[in-house]
Enzyme design. Structure first.
Site, PDB file in Angstrom:
ATOM      1  N   SER A  84       1.069  -1.255   0.004  1.00 48.90           N
ATOM      2  CA  SER A  84       0.141  -0.300  -0.140  1.00 48.90           C
ATOM      3  C   SER A  84       1.361   1.145  -0.387  1.00 48.90           C
ATOM      4  O   SER A  84       1.663   1.555  -1.134  1.00 48.90           O
ATOM      5  CB  SER A  84      -0.795  -0.156   0.933  1.00 48.90           C
ATOM      6  OG  SER A  84      -2.221   1.409   1.459  1.00 48.90           O
ATOM      7  N   HIS A 233      -7.298  -5.832   0.473  1.00 48.65           N
ATOM      8  CA  HIS A 233      -5.802  -5.261   0.113  1.00 48.65           C
ATOM      9  C   HIS A 233      -4.838  -5.821   1.344  1.00 48.65           C
ATOM     10  O   HIS A 233      -3.916  -5.330   0.780  1.00 48.65           O
ATOM     11  CB  HIS A 233      -6.332  -4.211   0.889  1.00 48.65           C
ATOM     12  CG  HIS A 233      -5.703  -2.647   0.622  1.00 48.65           C
ATOM     13  ND1 HIS A 233      -5.225  -2.595  -0.428  1.00 48.65           N
ATOM     14  CD2 HIS A 233      -4.958  -1.786   1.542  1.00 48.65           C
ATOM     15  CE1 HIS A 233      -4.271  -1.811  -0.350  1.00 48.65           C
ATOM     16  NE2 HIS A 233      -3.848  -1.261   0.615  1.00 48.65           N
TER      17      HIS A 233
END
Length: 253
Positions: A84, A233
């Site tokens: 991320s 994610h």
């Protein structure tokens, strides 16, 4: 800027970089797996974990922090793994310090400026928590639940609570993270990187889609991608075996 870090293992160097609101512990499942064959250096980015706080956050500054730490530790070059926001830091390092990056692994983030503000409810929850004395994690979870529906997101945030004489405090500097959020959404910049690059995407994650393919290919000219099925994610937490197999195979290739 002094970064807190941990080193484990022996062998070629690997730098592991966490995402927004996280700490080096978040990627332990990767670090521990690689430590049998590599020297793994996991870092807390500025304004996160046990690293120093600063009023500024940008990918240029965070990348330079990493390079400075490598210089301090005598690491000439390393494989980089980032998730991320940490993936963008790793990308910025590759785009600006290519000679320091042997291979690059990007976990579920694209080299683009994101328009959607996915974290506003988190910032609202953290602002609310700052108005109260928090005595334990159960109380903090109940407070966060007024703003954040997903239990998994709350549990992720709660890992960054620490106890001091004033009660429970957040390790990350959420005030600066909120102020500098536009810089966190921004794309990494620099000269295209020709080193081997692996992008891992969670099949259920909205962070990477086909429209971003040109951006990847323009900046990372030796890039390959793999989809981790059934993962969102936080793919390394949801599908650790699949992620570790993909990373190990790529680093050995």
């Amino acid at each position: 800027m002094k970064l807190h870090y941990q080193q484990i293992g022996q062998g070629p160097d690997v730098i592991v970089i966490h995402g927004l609101f996280g700490s080096l512990e978040n990627l332990n499942v990767i670090s521990k797996h690689l430590s049998s064959d590599y020297t793994v250096t996991s870092v807390d980015l500025r304004n996160h974990g046990l690293s120093e706080h600063s009023s500024q956050m940008s990918y240029s500054l965070m990348a330079q922090d990493i390079i400075n730490l490598m210089d301090e530790l005598g690491i000439e070059h390393a494989h980089f793994i980032g998730h991320s926001m940490g993936g963008k830091v790793a990308m910025h390092c590759a785009l600006n310090f290519a000679e320091r990056v042997t291979k690059l692994v990007i976990l579920d983030i694209a080299p683009v400026t994101y328009q959607e503000r996915r974290h506003d409810n988190i910032f609202t929850a953290l602002d609310a928590s700052a108005q109260q004395v928090i005595n334990d994690r159960k109380q903090a979870d109940l407070l966060l639940a007024d703003y954040i529906d997903e239990p998994g997101v709350r549990q992720f945030l709660l890992k960054s609570l620490k106890k001091d004489e004033l009660g429970m405090q957040w390790k990350f500097n959420h005030t600066v993270l909120q102020q500098e959020y536009a810089n966190i959404l921004a794309a990494p910049t620099g000269t295209p990187y020709s080193g081997p690059t692996l992008v891992l995407k969670g099949s259920l994650s909205p962070y990477i889609d086909s429209s971003q393919r040109p951006a990847f290919l323009a900046l990372f000219t030796n890039c390959q991608a793999k989809v981790i099925q059934g993962a969102g994610h936080w793919l390394h937490a949801e599908k650790p075996s699949a992620v570790n197999i993909a990373i190990t195979g790529f680093l050995l290739s």
